[in-house]
Design a protein around this motif. Structure first.
Motif, PDB file in Angstrom:
ATOM      1  N   GLY A  15      -9.474 -49.486   9.104  1.00 27.74           N
ATOM      2  CA  GLY A  15     -10.356 -50.325   7.837  1.00 27.74           C
ATOM      3  C   GLY A  15     -11.003 -51.651   8.604  1.00 27.74           C
ATOM      4  N   GLY A  16     -10.727 -51.892   9.868  1.00 25.12           N
ATOM      5  CA  GLY A  16     -11.056 -52.913  10.393  1.00 25.12           C
ATOM      6  C   GLY A  16     -12.725 -52.846  10.940  1.00 25.12           C
ATOM      7  N   SER A  17     -13.289 -54.026  11.458  1.00 29.58           N
ATOM      8  CA  SER A  17     -14.582 -53.804  12.148  1.00 29.58           C
ATOM      9  C   SER A  17     -14.728 -54.283  13.645  1.00 29.58           C
ATOM     10  CB  SER A  17     -15.424 -54.826  11.411  1.00 29.58           C
ATOM     11  OG  SER A  17     -15.504 -54.430   9.935  1.00 29.58           O
ATOM     12  N   LEU A  18     -15.695 -53.818  14.352  1.00 31.51           N
ATOM     13  CA  LEU A  18     -16.011 -54.190  15.527  1.00 31.51           C
ATOM     14  C   LEU A  18     -17.451 -54.287  15.963  1.00 31.51           C
ATOM     15  CD1 LEU A  18     -13.565 -52.390  17.976  1.00 31.51           C
ATOM     16  CD2 LEU A  18     -13.783 -54.892  17.776  1.00 31.51           C
ATOM     17  N   ARG A  19     -17.853 -55.194  16.597  1.00 31.55           N
ATOM     18  CA  ARG A  19     -19.398 -55.123  17.152  1.00 31.55           C
ATOM     19  C   ARG A  19     -19.311 -54.914  18.472  1.00 31.55           C
ATOM     20  NH1 ARG A  19     -24.060 -59.741  16.685  1.00 31.55           N
ATOM     21  NH2 ARG A  19     -22.815 -60.594  18.368  1.00 31.55           N
ATOM     22  N   LEU A  20     -20.134 -53.713  18.990  1.00 27.51           N
ATOM     23  CA  LEU A  20     -20.405 -53.480  20.329  1.00 27.51           C
ATOM     24  C   LEU A  20     -21.612 -54.103  20.681  1.00 27.51           C
ATOM     25  CD1 LEU A  20     -19.103 -50.031  20.634  1.00 27.51           C
ATOM     26  CD2 LEU A  20     -17.783 -51.941  20.690  1.00 27.51           C
ATOM     27  N   SER A  21     -21.878 -54.627  21.878  1.00 24.92           N
ATOM     28  CA  SER A  21     -22.807 -55.027  22.505  1.00 24.92           C
ATOM     29  C   SER A  21     -23.472 -54.213  23.699  1.00 24.92           C
ATOM     30  CB  SER A  21     -22.852 -56.357  22.920  1.00 24.92           C
ATOM     31  OG  SER A  21     -22.622 -57.303  21.690  1.00 24.92           O
ATOM     32  N   CYS A  22     -24.600 -54.148  23.899  1.00 23.24           N
ATOM     33  CA  CYS A  22     -25.162 -53.618  25.301  1.00 23.24           C
ATOM     34  C   CYS A  22     -26.311 -54.222  25.719  1.00 23.24           C
ATOM     35  CB  CYS A  22     -25.740 -52.085  25.051  1.00 23.24           C
ATOM     36  SG  CYS A  22     -26.395 -51.191  26.456  1.00 23.24           S
ATOM     37  N   ALA A  23     -26.205 -54.862  26.884  1.00 27.84           N
ATOM     38  CA  ALA A  23     -27.059 -55.891  27.535  1.00 27.84           C
ATOM     39  C   ALA A  23     -27.890 -54.869  28.485  1.00 27.84           C
ATOM     40  CB  ALA A  23     -26.440 -56.889  28.156  1.00 27.84           C
ATOM     41  N   THR A  77     -30.633 -57.132  24.066  1.00 30.38           N
ATOM     42  CA  THR A  77     -29.215 -56.513  23.777  1.00 30.38           C
ATOM     43  C   THR A  77     -29.403 -55.633  22.542  1.00 30.38           C
ATOM     44  OG1 THR A  77     -28.212 -58.577  24.867  1.00 30.38           O
ATOM     45  CG2 THR A  77     -26.943 -57.171  23.175  1.00 30.38           C
ATOM     46  N   VAL A  78     -28.742 -54.849  22.565  1.00 31.74           N
ATOM     47  CA  VAL A  78     -28.565 -53.801  21.466  1.00 31.74           C
ATOM     48  C   VAL A  78     -27.216 -53.744  20.793  1.00 31.74           C
ATOM     49  CG1 VAL A  78     -28.355 -51.690  22.561  1.00 31.74           C
ATOM     50  CG2 VAL A  78     -29.216 -51.459  20.255  1.00 31.74           C
ATOM     51  N   TYR A  79     -26.981 -53.856  19.525  1.00 32.43           N
ATOM     52  CA  TYR A  79     -25.591 -54.033  19.047  1.00 32.43           C
ATOM     53  C   TYR A  79     -25.314 -52.790  18.111  1.00 32.43           C
ATOM     54  CZ  TYR A  79     -26.458 -58.820  19.957  1.00 32.43           C
ATOM     55  OH  TYR A  79     -26.882 -60.041  20.681  1.00 32.43           O
ATOM     56  N   LEU A  80     -24.157 -52.483  17.890  1.00 31.81           N
ATOM     57  CA  LEU A  80     -23.441 -51.393  17.079  1.00 31.81           C
ATOM     58  C   LEU A  80     -22.516 -52.067  16.358  1.00 31.81           C
ATOM     59  CD1 LEU A  80     -23.860 -48.518  16.152  1.00 31.81           C
ATOM     60  CD2 LEU A  80     -21.928 -48.022  17.605  1.00 31.81           C
ATOM     61  N   GLN A  81     -22.770 -52.327  15.084  1.00 23.23           N
ATOM     62  CA  GLN A  81     -21.792 -52.946  14.133  1.00 23.23           C
ATOM     63  C   GLN A  81     -21.136 -51.918  13.516  1.00 23.23           C
ATOM     64  OE1 GLN A  81     -21.087 -56.340  13.232  1.00 23.23           O
ATOM     65  NE2 GLN A  81     -19.203 -55.245  12.055  1.00 23.23           N
ATOM     66  N   MET A  82     -19.791 -51.904  13.560  1.00 29.72           N
ATOM     67  CA  MET A  82     -19.001 -50.773  13.152  1.00 29.72           C
ATOM     68  C   MET A  82     -17.965 -51.333  11.917  1.00 29.72           C
ATOM     69  SD  MET A  82     -18.041 -48.785  16.481  1.00 29.72           S
ATOM     70  CE  MET A  82     -17.140 -50.010  17.203  1.00 29.72           C
ATOM     71  N   ASN A  83     -17.877 -50.709  10.729  1.00 24.56           N
ATOM     72  CA  ASN A  83     -17.148 -51.236   9.818  1.00 24.56           C
ATOM     73  C   ASN A  83     -16.314 -50.052   9.283  1.00 24.56           C
ATOM     74  OD1 ASN A  83     -18.384 -53.849   9.934  1.00 24.56           O
ATOM     75  ND2 ASN A  83     -20.143 -53.048   8.448  1.00 24.56           N
ATOM     76  N   SER A  84     -15.152 -50.037   8.428  1.00 24.07           N
ATOM     77  CA  SER A  84     -14.358 -49.173   7.688  1.00 24.07           C
ATOM     78  C   SER A  84     -13.863 -48.483   8.995  1.00 24.07           C
ATOM     79  CB  SER A  84     -15.077 -48.494   6.790  1.00 24.07           C
ATOM     80  OG  SER A  84     -15.496 -49.614   5.768  1.00 24.07           O
TER      81      SER A  84
END
Length: 114
Positions: A15-23, A77-84
């Motif tokens: 149920g939580g969230s994370l944001r991945l980054s790619c430089a 940088t590209v991000y991936l916001q991951m929710n739920s």
């Protein structure tokens, strides 16, 4: 040549969230698209999301509505916001860049506990 370094993985509850980054570094001006993939233990690497140099996005059905890909061109940088997040999202997450050739980062581990 393009070099990619992922960050932002870790342990999160369901149920939580994370944001991945790619430089990205190197010959970044030749990149046509960047994307995120993941590989769970014992499974093949699967596509998650991609974004083109023009800003068009594409998502796998398994993450559509939960994950969002975005870029910060000033930071390369590209991000991936991951929710739920769900336990089945547990995997090593990889960044990809394509300029006619494919480039990969070393991956970042995401663990979702139930």
């Amino acid at each position: 040549q393009v070099q990619l370094v992922e960050s932002g993985g870790g342990l999160v509850q369901a149920g939580g969230s994370l944001r991945l980054s790619c430089a990205a570094s190197g010959s970044i001006f030749s990149i046509n698209a960047m994307g995120w993939y993941r590989q769970a233990p014992g499974k093949q690497r699967e596509f998650l999301a991609a974004i083109t140099s023009g800003g068009s996005t594409n998502y796998a059905d398994s993450v559509k509505g939960r994950f969002t890909i975005s870029t910060d061109n000033a930071k390369n940088t590209v991000y991936l916001q991951m929710n739920s997040l769900k336990p089945e999202d547990t995997a090593v997450y990889y960044c990809n860049a394509e300029d006619g050739m494919d480039y990969w980062g070393k991956g970042t581990l995401v663990t979702v506990s139930s």
